[in-house]
Scaffold this motif. Structure first.
Motif, mmCIF file in Angstrom:
data_model
loop_
_atom_site.group_PDB
_atom_site.id
_atom_site.type_symbol
_atom_site.label_atom_id
_atom_site.label_comp_id
_atom_site.label_asym_id
_atom_site.label_seq_id
_atom_site.Cartn_x
_atom_site.Cartn_y
_atom_site.Cartn_z
ATOM 1 N N GLY A 19 0.891 -0.849 0.041
ATOM 2 C CA GLY A 19 0.226 -0.405 -0.014
ATOM 3 C C GLY A 19 0.648 1.043 0.087
ATOM 4 O O GLY A 19 0.702 1.938 -0.544
ATOM 5 N N THR A 20 2.115 1.164 1.094
ATOM 6 C CA THR A 20 2.865 2.583 0.224
ATOM 7 C C THR A 20 3.168 2.645 -0.710
ATOM 8 O O THR A 20 3.663 3.804 -0.837
ATOM 9 N N THR A 21 3.990 1.533 -1.033
ATOM 10 C CA THR A 21 4.155 1.744 -2.427
ATOM 11 C C THR A 21 3.398 2.416 -3.422
ATOM 12 O O THR A 21 3.670 3.098 -4.246
ATOM 13 N N LEU A 22 2.326 1.659 -3.610
ATOM 14 C CA LEU A 22 0.940 1.780 -4.322
ATOM 15 C C LEU A 22 0.912 3.633 -4.107
ATOM 16 O O LEU A 22 1.247 4.386 -5.280
ATOM 17 N N VAL A 23 1.270 4.389 -2.993
ATOM 18 C CA VAL A 23 1.027 5.217 -2.483
ATOM 19 C C VAL A 23 1.324 6.345 -3.789
ATOM 20 O O VAL A 23 1.068 7.469 -4.130
ATOM 21 N N ASN A 24 3.169 5.976 -2.951
ATOM 22 C CA ASN A 24 4.095 6.700 -3.289
ATOM 23 C C ASN A 24 3.893 7.455 -5.363
ATOM 24 O O ASN A 24 4.413 7.493 -5.446
ATOM 25 N N GLU A 25 3.742 5.563 -5.710
ATOM 26 C CA GLU A 25 3.417 5.466 -6.933
ATOM 27 C C GLU A 25 2.542 6.619 -7.829
ATOM 28 O O GLU A 25 2.810 7.896 -8.138
ATOM 29 N N LEU A 26 1.737 6.131 -7.150
ATOM 30 C CA LEU A 26 0.410 7.437 -7.584
ATOM 31 C C LEU A 26 0.696 9.694 -7.126
ATOM 32 O O LEU A 26 0.233 10.058 -7.496
ATOM 33 N N LEU A 27 1.084 9.229 -5.885
ATOM 34 C CA LEU A 27 2.165 10.870 -5.669
ATOM 35 C C LEU A 27 3.420 11.219 -6.707
ATOM 36 O O LEU A 27 2.872 11.818 -7.010
ATOM 37 N N LYS A 28 3.542 10.145 -7.296
ATOM 38 C CA LYS A 28 4.618 11.178 -8.287
ATOM 39 C C LYS A 28 4.507 10.657 -9.361
ATOM 40 O O LYS A 28 4.843 11.930 -10.227
ATOM 41 N N ASN A 29 3.376 10.731 -9.835
ATOM 42 C CA ASN A 29 2.508 10.681 -11.376
ATOM 43 C C ASN A 29 1.555 10.735 -11.750
ATOM 44 O O ASN A 29 0.896 10.900 -12.754
ATOM 45 N N ALA A 30 0.679 11.423 -10.220
ATOM 46 C CA ALA A 30 -0.489 11.839 -10.196
ATOM 47 C C ALA A 30 -1.052 13.362 -11.621
ATOM 48 O O ALA A 30 0.350 14.031 -11.420
ATOM 49 N N PRO A 31 -1.471 13.507 -12.097
ATOM 50 C CA PRO A 31 -1.843 15.248 -13.138
ATOM 51 C C PRO A 31 -2.271 15.807 -11.654
ATOM 52 O O PRO A 31 -2.993 14.718 -11.024
ATOM 53 N N GLY A 237 -11.392 -2.588 -8.019
ATOM 54 C CA GLY A 237 -10.084 -3.005 -8.859
ATOM 55 C C GLY A 237 -9.363 -2.599 -9.764
ATOM 56 O O GLY A 237 -7.868 -3.460 -9.185
ATOM 57 N N ALA A 238 -9.871 -1.804 -10.046
ATOM 58 C CA ALA A 238 -8.608 -1.033 -10.936
ATOM 59 C C ALA A 238 -7.967 -0.300 -9.824
ATOM 60 O O ALA A 238 -6.968 0.796 -10.476
ATOM 61 N N SER A 239 -8.336 0.325 -8.583
ATOM 62 C CA SER A 239 -7.481 1.488 -8.141
ATOM 63 C C SER A 239 -6.742 0.345 -7.424
ATOM 64 O O SER A 239 -5.198 1.232 -6.642
ATOM 65 N N LEU A 240 -5.961 -0.839 -7.305
ATOM 66 C CA LEU A 240 -4.799 -1.659 -7.102
ATOM 67 C C LEU A 240 -3.463 -0.851 -7.712
ATOM 68 O O LEU A 240 -2.523 -2.291 -7.195
ATOM 69 N N LYS A 241 -3.854 -0.934 -9.011
ATOM 70 C CA LYS A 241 -2.454 -0.852 -10.014
ATOM 71 C C LYS A 241 -2.337 0.495 -10.532
ATOM 72 O O LYS A 241 -3.051 1.314 -10.979
ATOM 73 N N ALA A 242 -1.068 1.176 -10.094
ATOM 74 C CA ALA A 242 -1.098 2.972 -10.246
ATOM 75 C C ALA A 242 -1.612 2.919 -11.259
ATOM 76 O O ALA A 242 -2.016 4.679 -12.010
ATOM 77 N N ASP A 243 -1.073 2.778 -12.454
ATOM 78 C CA ASP A 243 -1.073 2.757 -14.124
ATOM 79 C C ASP A 243 -2.641 3.109 -13.745
ATOM 80 O O ASP A 243 -3.200 3.784 -14.880
ATOM 81 N N GLU A 244 -3.198 1.795 -14.054
ATOM 82 C CA GLU A 244 -4.952 1.800 -14.258
ATOM 83 C C GLU A 244 -5.933 3.120 -13.760
ATOM 84 O O GLU A 244 -6.604 3.735 -14.249
ATOM 85 N N PHE A 245 -5.167 2.733 -12.084
ATOM 86 C CA PHE A 245 -6.192 3.664 -11.477
ATOM 87 C C PHE A 245 -5.743 5.772 -12.240
ATOM 88 O O PHE A 245 -6.755 6.011 -12.116
ATOM 89 N N LEU A 246 -4.534 6.098 -12.404
ATOM 90 C CA LEU A 246 -4.094 7.061 -12.832
ATOM 91 C C LEU A 246 -4.876 6.662 -14.234
ATOM 92 O O LEU A 246 -5.417 8.286 -14.345
#
Ligand code: PGA
Length: 255
Positions: A19-31, A237-246
């Motif tokens: 979860g920590t990793t996923l949030v970091n990926e979202l923070l890095k790549n969110a528009p 389901g699609a919120s569990l992978k950074a690229d899909e969620f973004l």
């Protein structure tokens, strides 16, 4: 102008490190998001303090919870109160998800009390509604969803209601890969808005954010979010992978 929201409901998935990793990926790549657009991440309870810490400096990404207890405190072993969630940094609480109604026997009466707990502790509510397949097949989904809203949130006054977001999630579309068509989503969202207008007036209805949930993915999000009464999504389901969620967040930013 009503807010557009994409909310991630991780359900019972991802351990704390994942979860920590996923949030970091979202923070890095969110528009970048304009002020009337919001992302919410609702991880399992044990992640919340960590997630809220990671998101503390990012106003347009809020921390959510997937549930709260319907009483304020006391001898309820294993339960989590709204006050605890607030103190850990939660801003949104999902209430009335169909999985909790079904597997945890949550009644409308409990959901109304949970809503009160979340609101009185200064959080926003994402109130879920949606019909099972047999109701859709019988074409009685409008009355079914209306009753869920009447029982769950119609005891609120107008100012309390302004802190509620509604999520329409047809049960037959959740985790099944079978998305409601954009016409089915729009029809129900317009019905929900009319039900809110009937009770709270046209302004409250116009300002109400109504999310769609149920097999929403990057490939169908833009079409769903283009509907006049669909103001974003509640994503499992699609919120569990950074690229899909973004991809879904990007569809919301462009809508
Ligand atoms: P899903 O779940 O996106 O995996 O269908 C949505 C939800 O239950 O909130």
């Amino acid at each position: 102008m009503r807010k557009k929201i994409v909310a991630a409901n991780w359900k019972m998935n991802l351990d704390l490190q994942e979860g920590t990793t996923l949030v970091n990926e979202l923070l890095k790549n969110a528009p970048a998001l304009s002020p009337e657009r919001q992302v919410v991440i609702a991880p399992p309870f044990v992640h919340i303090a960590q997630t809220a810490g990671q998101l503390a400096a990012t106003a347009h990404i809020a921390t959510g919870a997937q549930n709260c207890h319907h009483e304020g405190a006391g001898a309820y072993t294993g339960e989590i109160s709204a006050k605890m969630l607030k103190s850990a940094g939660v801003q949104y609480v999902i209430i009335g998800h169909s999985e909790r109604r079904q597997y945890c026997a949550e009644t409308s009466e409990m959901l109304a009390k949970k809503t009160d707990q979340a609101l009185s502790n200064g959080m926003q509510v994402i109130f879920c509604c949606g019909e099972p397949l047999e109701i859709r097949d019988a074409d009685t989904q409008n009355a079914y969803v209306q009753q869920q809203l009447e029982e769950g949130i119609f005891h609120l006054d107008g100012s309390q209601l302004s802190n509620v977001v509604i999520a329409y999630e047809p049960i037959w579309a959740i985790g099944t890969g079978r998305t409601a068509s954009s016409a089915q989503a729009q029809d129900m969202h317009a019905h929900i808005r009319a039900v809110i207008a009937g009770k709270y007036g046209a302004d409250a209805a116009e300002n109400m954010t109504i999310l769609y949930g149920g097999s929403c993915k990057p490939s169908n999000a833009a079409e769903l979010f283009a509907c006049a009464d669909v103001d974003g999504g509640l994503i499992g389901g699609a919120s569990l992978k950074a690229d899909e969620f973004l991809g879904i967040v990007t569809a919301m930013t462009n809508s």
